[in-house]
Design a protein around this motif. Sequence first.
Motif, PDB file in Angstrom:
ATOM      1  N   GLY A 161       9.870   5.719  25.174  1.00 21.75           N
ATOM      2  CA  GLY A 161       9.752   5.935  26.615  1.00 21.75           C
ATOM      3  C   GLY A 161      12.019   6.888  26.645  1.00 21.75           C
ATOM      4  O   GLY A 161      11.762   6.793  27.882  1.00 21.75           O
ATOM      5  N   ASP A 164       2.595  15.448  17.658  1.00 19.82           N
ATOM      6  CA  ASP A 164       3.042  14.385  18.626  1.00 19.82           C
ATOM      7  C   ASP A 164       4.770  15.133  19.479  1.00 19.82           C
ATOM      8  O   ASP A 164       5.132  14.770  20.190  1.00 19.82           O
ATOM      9  N   ASP A 215       4.975  17.528  26.985  1.00 21.85           N
ATOM     10  CA  ASP A 215       4.406  17.394  27.821  1.00 21.85           C
ATOM     11  C   ASP A 215       5.012  15.636  28.177  1.00 21.85           C
ATOM     12  O   ASP A 215       3.984  15.698  29.870  1.00 21.85           O
ATOM     13  N   GLN A 216       4.850  14.791  27.974  1.00 22.10           N
ATOM     14  CA  GLN A 216       5.200  13.264  28.584  1.00 22.10           C
ATOM     15  C   GLN A 216       6.708  13.707  29.534  1.00 22.10           C
ATOM     16  O   GLN A 216       6.361  12.280  29.889  1.00 22.10           O
ATOM     17  N   GLY A 217       7.762  13.813  29.372  1.00 19.05           N
ATOM     18  CA  GLY A 217       9.083  14.401  28.822  1.00 19.05           C
ATOM     19  C   GLY A 217       9.509  12.594  28.603  1.00 19.05           C
ATOM     20  O   GLY A 217      10.612  12.643  28.459  1.00 19.05           O
ATOM     21  N   HIS A 218       9.463  12.372  27.385  1.00 17.23           N
ATOM     22  CA  HIS A 218       9.863  11.436  26.724  1.00 17.23           C
ATOM     23  C   HIS A 218       9.124  10.880  25.602  1.00 17.23           C
ATOM     24  O   HIS A 218       7.846  11.595  25.220  1.00 17.23           O
ATOM     25  N   ASP A 219       9.628  10.115  24.407  1.00 16.82           N
ATOM     26  CA  ASP A 219       9.141   9.679  23.448  1.00 16.82           C
ATOM     27  C   ASP A 219       8.157   8.313  23.462  1.00 16.82           C
ATOM     28  O   ASP A 219       8.239   8.198  24.653  1.00 16.82           O
ATOM     29  N   ASP A 220       7.342   8.126  22.040  1.00 16.99           N
ATOM     30  CA  ASP A 220       6.454   7.075  22.379  1.00 16.99           C
ATOM     31  C   ASP A 220       7.661   5.495  23.352  1.00 16.99           C
ATOM     32  O   ASP A 220       6.751   4.749  22.709  1.00 16.99           O
ATOM     33  N   ARG A 251       3.026  15.846  22.613  1.00  9.88           N
ATOM     34  CA  ARG A 251       2.605  15.451  23.544  1.00  9.88           C
ATOM     35  C   ARG A 251       3.918  14.368  23.898  1.00  9.88           C
ATOM     36  O   ARG A 251       4.266  14.889  25.627  1.00  9.88           O
ATOM     37  N   TRP A 252       5.265  14.457  23.513  1.00 10.39           N
ATOM     38  CA  TRP A 252       6.125  14.038  23.899  1.00 10.39           C
ATOM     39  C   TRP A 252       7.235  14.556  25.242  1.00 10.39           C
ATOM     40  O   TRP A 252       7.484  14.589  25.942  1.00 10.39           O
TER      41      TRP A 252
END
Length: 245
Positions: A129, A116, A122-127, A119-120
């Motif tokens: 935002g 996780d 990779d996407q530049g933020h947590d779930d 993934r955070w």
Amino acid sequence: MPILNISAYKFVGLDDLASLRARMVERCDALALKGTILLAPEGINLFLAAPREAIDAFVAWLREDPRFADIVPKESWSESAPFGRMRVRLKKEIITMHAPAIRPENGRAPHVLPVDLRRWLDQGHDDDGRPVVLLDTRNDYEVAAGTFQETVEYGLSSFTQFPAAVAADRDRFDGKTVVSFCTGGIRCEKAAIHMREIGIDHVYQLEGGILKYFEEVGGAHWRGDCFVFDDRGSVDPALAPARAG
């Protein structure tokens, strides 16, 4: 590589330290293990090396004690045992922080799994935002071997300096998700509890630390190697002993 290296810890109340130490010394000697086990009223921290059969036998024996039944070691391999001998030591704390109000044995810090966290990142933020801030709780010489990209670190010479350092920097974390990390999880667990105690919201520890991240995710978002407290010096993201030069 024939030698299995394991590290593991658990914060759990222990009130039979002397007898527990004696039993562990006897078992480790019988299995010809090398490494270090630390025992304190707040729990256990261990680093062991031996062929797989001996390590598995010790872990199975350890888990017969209900207090350690759910302990999950992190594994890596080496050509030889990176410890010269076996020591089982009694300590006041299994990781020294000099903050007696922090009692992880009374409740774990919230954690984020390695998959996780990747993934955070990779996407530049947590779930939810929020921006993610990585906080390295290790000492300066450990950070020098390698750390996550864009990490906050305080140049600590001792973990006992962490509470003052983070208190002076708390405004940095407003509105963000903080992930504290360390080699195997033990320091960042205490760090995460402390940060929540002083009013910093959205704090997590990296479950299993850097070694579990390497084991499950590899070297994504990492630079360099990971310092380890044995004769290997450091390991690379494939958990192999890092080669100088």
